[in-house]
Design a protein around this motif. Structure first.
Motif, PDB file in Angstrom:
ATOM      1  N   LEU A 178      16.643  70.130  54.675  1.00  0.00           N
ATOM      2  CA  LEU A 178      17.233  70.509  55.966  1.00  0.00           C
ATOM      3  C   LEU A 178      18.277  71.602  55.788  1.00  0.00           C
ATOM      4  O   LEU A 178      18.408  72.490  56.637  1.00  0.00           O
ATOM      5  CB  LEU A 178      17.843  69.291  56.664  1.00  0.00           C
ATOM      6  N   GLU A 179      19.016  71.566  54.676  1.00  0.00           N
ATOM      7  CA  GLU A 179      19.994  72.627  54.399  1.00  0.00           C
ATOM      8  C   GLU A 179      19.307  73.981  54.231  1.00  0.00           C
ATOM      9  O   GLU A 179      19.827  75.006  54.667  1.00  0.00           O
ATOM     10  CB  GLU A 179      20.827  72.301  53.156  1.00  0.00           C
ATOM     11  N   VAL A 180      18.137  73.994  53.613  1.00  0.00           N
ATOM     12  CA  VAL A 180      17.382  75.242  53.484  1.00  0.00           C
ATOM     13  C   VAL A 180      16.994  75.745  54.871  1.00  0.00           C
ATOM     14  O   VAL A 180      17.146  76.932  55.178  1.00  0.00           O
ATOM     15  CB  VAL A 180      16.119  75.068  52.614  1.00  0.00           C
ATOM     16  N   LEU A 181      16.501  74.862  55.706  1.00  0.00           N
ATOM     17  CA  LEU A 181      16.113  75.276  57.061  1.00  0.00           C
ATOM     18  C   LEU A 181      17.320  75.793  57.836  1.00  0.00           C
ATOM     19  O   LEU A 181      17.212  76.788  58.564  1.00  0.00           O
ATOM     20  CB  LEU A 181      15.455  74.123  57.820  1.00  0.00           C
ATOM     21  N   ARG A 182      18.467  75.139  57.695  1.00  0.00           N
ATOM     22  CA  ARG A 182      19.680  75.609  58.378  1.00  0.00           C
ATOM     23  C   ARG A 182      20.091  76.992  57.882  1.00  0.00           C
ATOM     24  O   ARG A 182      20.606  77.803  58.644  1.00  0.00           O
ATOM     25  CB  ARG A 182      20.824  74.625  58.161  1.00  0.00           C
TER      26      ARG A 182
ATOM     27  N   GLN B 187      13.467  70.728  65.531  1.00  0.00           N
ATOM     28  CA  GLN B 187      14.129  71.958  65.980  1.00  0.00           C
ATOM     29  C   GLN B 187      14.143  73.022  64.879  1.00  0.00           C
ATOM     30  O   GLN B 187      13.784  74.180  65.109  1.00  0.00           O
ATOM     31  CB  GLN B 187      15.552  71.636  66.427  1.00  0.00           C
ATOM     32  N   LEU B 188      14.538  72.647  63.682  1.00  0.00           N
ATOM     33  CA  LEU B 188      14.669  73.619  62.594  1.00  0.00           C
ATOM     34  C   LEU B 188      13.326  74.084  62.035  1.00  0.00           C
ATOM     35  O   LEU B 188      13.229  75.184  61.487  1.00  0.00           O
ATOM     36  CB  LEU B 188      15.521  73.044  61.467  1.00  0.00           C
ATOM     37  N   SER B 189      12.295  73.279  62.184  1.00  0.00           N
ATOM     38  CA  SER B 189      10.984  73.641  61.632  1.00  0.00           C
ATOM     39  C   SER B 189      10.446  74.937  62.233  1.00  0.00           C
ATOM     40  O   SER B 189       9.688  75.654  61.575  1.00  0.00           O
ATOM     41  CB  SER B 189       9.979  72.514  61.853  1.00  0.00           C
TER      42      SER B 189
END
Length: 184
Positions: free
Chosen positions: A164-168, A14-16
């Motif tokens: 994942l935190e960067v993507l968020r 989803q975040l990608s």
């Protein structure tokens, strides 16, 4: 039955899509890294479970393969983070967003593992404290980890979570309307 890492894999996918703002293939590549994260998490969990049950294999080949796959994962993911950091800094709007700081900090965390893995020398900013060679092992979170300095261990799962935190933190891109007003 779904394994306990299924939801994390779904979040990667989803975040990608937020990376499409930079490059479509970066998003696709990141989705594949998310699948690799899932596979590694399952293998790490199975290794820890077998070891706790006294069923750890005497053959170190499986563990060596796990360590090598984790190294490749970290080095690939570092390149994505490095590219993101570069593109965020070049973007007038994003360079002022919270994503810029989160990405910079994550890149610096990754450097502590990926630079010694690739170059057999510590990252420049940690040259006085970090080891030139980082030795793999298993962390308390049951994932592959590297001893990077005296008393400092960084796990693959920690690096994955930081990514994942960067993507968020990366803002969603507004929908683009075509000439007929339809959103894409």
């Amino acid at each position: 039955m779904l394994d306990p890492f299924h939801m994390r894999n779904a979040e990667w996918t989803q975040l990608s899509h937020r990376l499409e703002r930079f490059e479509l293939f970066m998003a696709i590549f990141t989705q594949n890294l998310g699948h690799r994260d899932h596979d590694l998490s399952v293998r790490e969990y199975e290794h820890a479970r077998n070891r706790a049950a006294g069923r750890a294999s005497e053959d170190s080949v499986d563990l060596t393969k796990l360590w090598l796959d984790a190294c490749m994962f970290v080095m690939c993911l570092y390149e994505v983070v490095r590219s993101m950091d570069e593109r965020i800094r070049e973007d007038a709007e994003l360079s002022l967003s919270p994503a810029a700081q989160v990405c910079r900090e994550t890149k610096q965390l990754f450097e502590r593992v990926s630079i010694p893995l690739a170059k057999f020398q510590p990252a420049k900013r940690h040259q006085s404290t970090d080891y030139a060679v980082v030795v793999p092992g298993m962390a308390g979170d049951r994932s592959v980890a590297w001893d990077v300095a005296d008393g400092v261990v960084i796990s693959r799962r920690t690096l994955s979570g930081a990514f994942l935190e960067v993507l968020r933190a990366l803002p969603r891109r507004a929908a683009i309307s075509d000439e007929f007003g339809a959103s894409s």
